[in-house]
Every structure is written in C-alpha cells, then in structure tokens.
Design an enzyme around this catalytic site. Structure first.
Site, PDB file in Angstrom:
ATOM      1  N   GLU A 187      34.103  24.448  53.144  1.00 32.02           N
ATOM      2  CA  GLU A 187      32.920  25.011  53.809  1.00 32.02           C
ATOM      3  C   GLU A 187      32.568  24.294  55.113  1.00 32.02           C
ATOM      4  OE1 GLU A 187      29.650  26.871  51.590  1.00 32.02           O
ATOM      5  OE2 GLU A 187      30.371  25.714  49.859  1.00 32.02           O
ATOM      6  N   HIS A 214      52.179  16.220  33.873  1.00 31.94           N
ATOM      7  CA  HIS A 214      52.978  17.106  33.027  1.00 31.94           C
ATOM      8  C   HIS A 214      53.444  18.354  33.773  1.00 31.94           C
ATOM      9  CE1 HIS A 214      52.008  14.932  29.233  1.00 31.94           C
ATOM     10  NE2 HIS A 214      50.950  14.572  29.957  1.00 31.94           N
ATOM     11  N   LYS A 221      29.147  38.813  50.375  1.00 32.93           N
ATOM     12  CA  LYS A 221      27.892  39.156  49.678  1.00 32.93           C
ATOM     13  C   LYS A 221      27.362  40.521  50.139  1.00 32.93           C
ATOM     14  CE  LYS A 221      26.404  34.392  48.804  1.00 32.93           C
ATOM     15  NZ  LYS A 221      25.401  33.339  49.085  1.00 32.93           N
TER      16      LYS A 221
END
Length: 326
Positions: A213, A229, A320
C-alpha cells in the site's frame, strides 16, 4: 502518511485510554470460543492478538478475513467485528451471520454501517477516532482487541504492557527512523522476500501489506518451519532481484533457530542480500510493536525512494466502487 506513522506511539497511548473507558456489557451465556473478523488494516490486529495470546488465552481464538463464519457459531461464541471505516462489506456480512446465530458481538469501529447496526441491535461497540487510512490505525484496533479479551477474562490484561511499549517507541523514534532509512535504500529496485517463524507471521503480513500500500510494490512472505518443507527448495538458483528480510526472535524455539541458521546459508548463496532484523524488547508486545513501527517506517522511506504517493490507493477505491454497483 509520515505524520501518521510518527504518531503511532501516541496512538497506542490514546488507545489504552479509550480501552480504559470502554463500556462492555456482561456475558449472557458462557463463552467457549472467540472469533475476530476484519480485513486489511483492521484485520492484522486480530492476527497479532492471536499470536500474543497463543500460550495464554483460555478459549480458542480464530481470525477470519472473509464473508463467512463457521457453522459452529452460536450463543457461546464471542465475535469481535473490527472495521475501521465501519463499511467493510465482508465484516458487515460476518456481523449479520453472528447476529442471526445469537453470538455475543463486540464491534471496533470509527462509525459507518457497523456502528449503526451495533446500536440498532443493542450490541457492544468501542468507538475509535476516524478520518484516517485504516492501515495507519492499527494501534487503535489492536489495543481494543486485547482489552476485550482480557475484560471477559479470556486472557491476561495487556494494556499496561502496550503503554510501556509506546513509551519506548517514542523514546527510540529517531533511531528507528534511521535504521528504516538504511534498510529502505537497500530495497530499492528489489523484490522483498520476508521470513519469520510461525508465531510472528503477523509481523511479516503487516510489512508485506505496508510495502503493497505505501511503497506500491509486490513482495511475498513465508514462515519457518513450514517453508522448510516446500519453499526452501525454490531457492535453487541466484535471484539477483530479491532481497530477503529475516525477522529473528532471539527467544525462538532452539529447533527453529537451527532451521533459521541453515536457511541463512541458503539465502546468502542465492539472494541479492539478507537484511536481518532482530527482536527488541522483553516481551511479545514490545517485540512486535517495535518490528511494526520499524516496518512502517521502512515502507514509508521506500515510497520516498521510489517517488510514489504512499497515500494513494485508487485501485482499491475503484474495486469498492465496482462492487457497490453490482
């Protein structure tokens, strides 16, 4: 954004004061689990809270960052909805589900639809100051989360520790900024790869979010021992554009320290550079808040190095707007 980051220690102190005055109603039913709902700058506090209380909480704590809640939600569940704006649609959906399931709900917000719903439904809420980017208000939400859980006696009280940590950050602000400037210079034109152990993943997530951001760059993170792993195998050739940031807690599990030591050898061979950031503080809160403040400054100084506007989040605003039109 510079002023907002600089005010972080003062924000923590103010957050402690807000927590001391918060009015929370008694529980109507025994609680056997807690869920924290929130996203982005409002959600990272939940991750940090769960880590800090890992070996102290008396009920399971789950952190959810989506539209839905598990089927086991009931009247014996504490659901904390954290949305700085009060209009985060995923958190509002979780609030509705929790309300329908008759869960105990507490909201942390500066206003918006979440505050309106809490008032209408008679649910508890803690009001924090508004008008700032959510990512700059972590201190407010984080402190209230710990306060709520301690108020209901699911965890020890932590606000005193937060106040002490805030005073330390205030005293060491200039030193932290100087360290951050030097680290930011090393990250220019590099892709950061952030590593830490699993009990500090919230720190890595926070720094990644701030790079995204504030500095407008991509990066990734992983944790030890899980990355041993799988991802470790990916370090099989030189990556001249990638710099490793290694958060190292000096009080870490000795087996994880051994794993870190091995990884350091691999990173030294293949990464452009390793930037090690050791823990600083006498407890988990002091360590995490120091790392967060340092990381926020690194992201800000990297934004300056890249000559980008740390406040600009137009792409999120566009998302948005598009979602609101559907």
């Amino acid at each position: 954004m510079t002023d907002l980051i600089k005010q972080f220690p003062a924000q923590l102190k103010e957050a402690v004061e807000i927590a001391s005055k918060a009015k929370l109603s008694p529980l109507k039913a025994p609680i056997n689990k807690a869920i924290i709902c929130g996203l982005g700058g409002s959600g990272i506090g939940g991750t940090l809270t769960k880590e800090i209380l890992f070996d102290e909480a008396t009920v399971p704590i789950e952190v959810l960052k989506s539209y839905s809640l598990p089927s086991y939600i009931d009247e014996h569940t504490l659901v904390i909805c954290s949305s700085y704006s009060g209009n985060t649609e995923e958190t509002l959906e979780c609030y509705s589900i929790a309300q329908n399931k008759k869960a105990k709900i507490v909201c942390i917000t500066s206003g918006g639809k979440l505050l309106e719903s809490a008032k209408k439904d008679g649910n508890d809420f803690i009001l924090v100051p508004g008008g700032m980017p959510p990512r700059s208000c972590l201190g407010y939400s984080f402190t209230q989360l710990l306060h709520i859980l301690s108020h209901y006696q699911f965890a020890p009280q932590k606000t005193a520790s937060i106040a002490i940590a805030a005073a330390i950050l205030e005293k060491e602000q200039e030193s932290i900024m100087n360290d951050a400037r030097q680290i930011a210079k090393k990250l220019l034109n590099k892709l950061p790869v952030i590593y830490c152990t699993s009990l500090h993943e919230g720190i890595a997530i926070r720094l990644r979010q701030q790079f995204n951001e504030n500095a407008k760059i991509l990066c990734w993170h992983h944790v030890v021992p899980e990355m041993n792993h799988n991802e470790l195998v990916g370090w099989s050739q030189p990556y001249s554009d990638k710099t490793v940031i290694l958060f190292n807690d000096t009080d870490e599990n000795p087996r994880n320290q051994l794993r870190m030591d091995f990884c350091r050898k691999v990173f030294t061979k293949y990464a452009a550079e390793i930037i090690e950031i050791p823990s600083k503080g006498i407890n988990s809160i002091e360590k995490k808040l120091h790392w967060i403040h340092l990381g926020d400054w690194i992201s800000m100084f990297l934004a300056e190095e890249r000559k980008v506007d740390a406040m600009d989040i137009r792409v999120i605003d566009s998302l948005k707007q598009e979602l609101a039109s559907k």
